[in-house]
Design a protein around this motif. Structure first.
Motif, mmCIF file in Angstrom:
data_model
loop_
_atom_site.group_PDB
_atom_site.id
_atom_site.type_symbol
_atom_site.label_atom_id
_atom_site.label_comp_id
_atom_site.label_asym_id
_atom_site.label_seq_id
_atom_site.Cartn_x
_atom_site.Cartn_y
_atom_site.Cartn_z
ATOM 1 N N GLN A 250 1.764 1.795 -5.252
ATOM 2 C CA GLN A 250 1.281 2.567 -6.398
ATOM 3 C C GLN A 250 0.555 3.822 -5.942
ATOM 4 O O GLN A 250 0.659 4.867 -6.593
ATOM 5 C CB GLN A 250 0.367 1.693 -7.250
ATOM 6 N N THR A 251 -0.170 3.728 -4.825
ATOM 7 C CA THR A 251 -0.859 4.912 -4.304
ATOM 8 C C THR A 251 0.132 5.984 -3.876
ATOM 9 O O THR A 251 -0.120 7.190 -4.054
ATOM 10 C CB THR A 251 -1.741 4.516 -3.109
ATOM 11 N N MET A 252 1.284 5.563 -3.344
ATOM 12 C CA MET A 252 2.315 6.513 -2.934
ATOM 13 C C MET A 252 3.167 7.011 -4.099
ATOM 14 O O MET A 252 4.101 7.770 -3.913
ATOM 15 C CB MET A 252 3.222 5.872 -1.870
ATOM 16 N N GLY A 253 2.837 6.548 -5.314
ATOM 17 C CA GLY A 253 3.575 6.996 -6.484
ATOM 18 C C GLY A 253 4.861 6.239 -6.738
ATOM 19 O O GLY A 253 5.703 6.704 -7.513
ATOM 20 N N LEU A 254 5.046 5.069 -6.114
ATOM 21 C CA LEU A 254 6.251 4.268 -6.300
ATOM 22 C C LEU A 254 5.978 3.152 -7.301
ATOM 23 O O LEU A 254 4.916 2.525 -7.259
ATOM 24 C CB LEU A 254 6.713 3.665 -4.974
ATOM 25 N N SER A 255 6.921 2.905 -8.177
ATOM 26 C CA SER A 255 6.785 1.841 -9.160
ATOM 27 C C SER A 255 7.130 0.502 -8.515
ATOM 28 O O SER A 255 8.243 0.326 -8.027
ATOM 29 C CB SER A 255 7.706 2.100 -10.348
ATOM 30 N N PRO A 256 6.203 -0.472 -8.508
ATOM 31 C CA PRO A 256 6.535 -1.786 -7.929
ATOM 32 C C PRO A 256 7.693 -2.461 -8.639
ATOM 33 O O PRO A 256 8.488 -3.157 -8.002
ATOM 34 C CB PRO A 256 5.232 -2.577 -8.089
ATOM 35 N N VAL A 257 7.805 -2.251 -9.953
ATOM 36 C CA VAL A 257 8.901 -2.883 -10.695
ATOM 37 C C VAL A 257 10.236 -2.302 -10.251
ATOM 38 O O VAL A 257 11.197 -3.035 -9.978
ATOM 39 C CB VAL A 257 8.693 -2.697 -12.204
ATOM 40 N N ARG A 258 10.324 -0.977 -10.169
ATOM 41 C CA ARG A 258 11.569 -0.343 -9.764
ATOM 42 C C ARG A 258 11.877 -0.587 -8.297
ATOM 43 O O ARG A 258 13.036 -0.714 -7.901
ATOM 44 C CB ARG A 258 11.492 1.154 -10.040
ATOM 45 N N PHE A 259 10.837 -0.672 -7.466
ATOM 46 C CA PHE A 259 11.019 -0.771 -6.019
ATOM 47 C C PHE A 259 11.275 -2.205 -5.576
ATOM 48 O O PHE A 259 12.047 -2.446 -4.645
ATOM 49 C CB PHE A 259 9.770 -0.219 -5.320
ATOM 50 N N LEU A 260 10.641 -3.187 -6.239
ATOM 51 C CA LEU A 260 10.714 -4.572 -5.786
ATOM 52 C C LEU A 260 11.489 -5.481 -6.734
ATOM 53 O O LEU A 260 12.216 -6.371 -6.292
ATOM 54 C CB LEU A 260 9.300 -5.145 -5.608
ATOM 55 N N VAL A 261 11.313 -5.274 -8.034
ATOM 56 C CA VAL A 261 11.866 -6.212 -9.013
ATOM 57 C C VAL A 261 13.330 -5.922 -9.303
ATOM 58 O O VAL A 261 14.157 -6.843 -9.343
ATOM 59 C CB VAL A 261 11.025 -6.181 -10.303
ATOM 60 N N VAL A 262 13.676 -4.651 -9.523
ATOM 61 C CA VAL A 262 15.043 -4.306 -9.912
ATOM 62 C C VAL A 262 16.068 -4.782 -8.880
ATOM 63 O O VAL A 262 17.091 -5.378 -9.257
ATOM 64 C CB VAL A 262 15.164 -2.792 -10.173
ATOM 65 N N PRO A 263 15.873 -4.578 -7.564
ATOM 66 C CA PRO A 263 16.874 -5.099 -6.607
ATOM 67 C C PRO A 263 17.038 -6.612 -6.672
ATOM 68 O O PRO A 263 18.169 -7.121 -6.569
ATOM 69 C CB PRO A 263 16.313 -4.658 -5.245
ATOM 70 N N ARG A 264 15.943 -7.341 -6.867
ATOM 71 C CA ARG A 264 16.044 -8.801 -6.933
ATOM 72 C C ARG A 264 16.742 -9.245 -8.216
ATOM 73 O O ARG A 264 17.552 -10.179 -8.202
ATOM 74 C CB ARG A 264 14.642 -9.411 -6.841
ATOM 75 N N MET A 265 16.434 -8.589 -9.321
ATOM 76 C CA MET A 265 17.090 -8.942 -10.579
ATOM 77 C C MET A 265 18.584 -8.640 -10.519
ATOM 78 O O MET A 265 19.421 -9.440 -10.979
ATOM 79 C CB MET A 265 16.431 -8.173 -11.725
#
Length: 377
Positions: A250-265
């Motif tokens: 989040q500090t780097m401006g990256l969305s955890p949902v888009r970065f971590l959740v979407v690939p797994r889903m």
């Protein structure tokens, strides 16, 4: 008169004021080999304290964990009796260590009052409401991130998607095939024993085909997915949150949902229907072995399967398993993002992910049964 513990390392002087306050001035090095006499002297004077405690450590040159433990122990000893404590002249580096170890509290705590049944019910309702709100909030975040990923495919980490597909699908083929084969053999054998009394063993293939395609195939595949893949999703994301890697994203401006959740889903949605197909295939192979052992031909078994299972049944099962895969991956990621601090929190999130996924799968299966009945499927 000043009392000396060790002239070469530690000097201290103790005075007791008229109001009972103990003043201690410490000089030198507060380390394991020198704080013993000071500890004994303070313990004897503070056995029944009437006043507070003042520790002057401005002239302390060195302090290890033994010195820190002395400050912490007698500060808490006096504070427990609602008396004032003052530590004067503590250097900034010593104060930093003191703040770090101050979180360790080994004092006995009073037992918490046992909650009544009504209070327990209220607490459970509050937790359920909080979970529901967080779930719907996560659904909104995921839908937004998933829509963005579909419109901008270049932002998707496809290498991560392939890696998760291999873990969710490729490494689960053996257990899926084994479970399908065994369940097919068991259901076919038990059904054949019952139908033999009526001379209707040929209908074993029809019953096996409908039960596997419409119900057991999607259900068992999703439950295995929940135990094998949903829990690792929660553990991986939970560990990242415990290590504050989520905050770093989040500090780097990256969305955890888009970065971590979407690939797994995406991986779960793409692979789970294929796993269900493997399950169905090996369950039919297990049923075929049972039918062959009863002197039925393979062609008659295949004919009974093909006439009992239609395309509507097959598509209905695939829709089920697709929805179940979304629920499993979704609940695993949610529980991972809800993880608190500590290793025990990761364990609780993992357990909660599996239990919640299985409950949601059963609820969704019941809803599908009602909807399919209404639609005449």
């Amino acid at each position: 008169m000043p009392k000396t513990a060790n002239p070469s390392t530690l000097d201290y002087s103790l005075k007791t004021a008229q109001d009972g306050t103990v003043h201690a001035e410490v000089r030198g090095r507060m380390e394991a080999g020198s704080v013993g006499p000071l500890w004994k002297e303070l313990a004897s004077r503070l056995k029944k304290p009437r006043g507070g405690l003042v520790l002057d450590v401005e002239k302390v040159d060195y302090m290890d964990m033994s010195g820190q433990a002395l400050l912490l122990h007698f500060s808490r000893l006096v504070q427990d009796r609602n008396l004032p404590v003052e530590i004067r002249g503590l250097r900034s580096d010593f104060r930093h260590i003191q703040e770090q170890i101050d979180c360790f509290d080994c004092r006995p705590r009073p037992m918490q009052r046992k909650l009544s049944a009504l209070e327990e019910l209220g607490r459970a309702a509050v937790n359920l409401g909080r979970d529901t709100r967080q779930f719907f909030s996560f659904v909104g975040e995921f839908v937004s991130a998933f829509a963005y990923s579909l419109t901008h495919p270049g932002t998707v980490r496809w290498r991560d998607v392939l890696s998760h597909m291999e873990y969710v699908g490729g490494r689960a083929v053996f257990i899926i095939a084994l479970m399908g084969f065994l369940i097919g053999v068991i259901i076919a054998f038990q059904t054949a024993i019952t139908l033999r009394a009526f001379g209707a063993e040929i209908f074993v293939a029809k019953l096996l085909g409908l039960s596997m395609v419409r119900e057991l195939g999607p259900l068992v595949t999703s439950i295995i997915l929940a135990g094998r893949s949903g829990s690792p999703f929660a553990a991986e994301i939970g560990t990242m949150k415990t290590n504050e890697e989520i905050n770093a994203l989040q500090t780097m401006g990256l969305s955890p949902v888009r970065f971590l959740v979407v690939p797994r889903m995406l991986a779960a949605m793409l692979v789970t229907p294929l796993l269900c197909l493997f399950f169905l295939l090996f369950s039919f192979i297990g049923g075929a072995l049972v039918m062959l052992s009863m002197d039925f031909t393979l062609s008659s078994y295949i004919h009974q399967l093909s006439t009992s299972v239609g395309m509507t049944d097959f598509l209905g099962g695939m829709v089920k398993v697709f929805v179940f895969s979304i629920l499993v991956a979704w609940i695993g990621c949610v529980r991972g993002l809800q993880t608190g601090s500590g290793a025990s929190a990761v364990g609780r999130s993992t357990t909660s992910a599996v239990v919640s996924a299985i409950v949601l799968i059963i609820l969704a299966d019941g809803i599908f049964a009602v909807v399919y009945y209404i639609l005449g499927i």
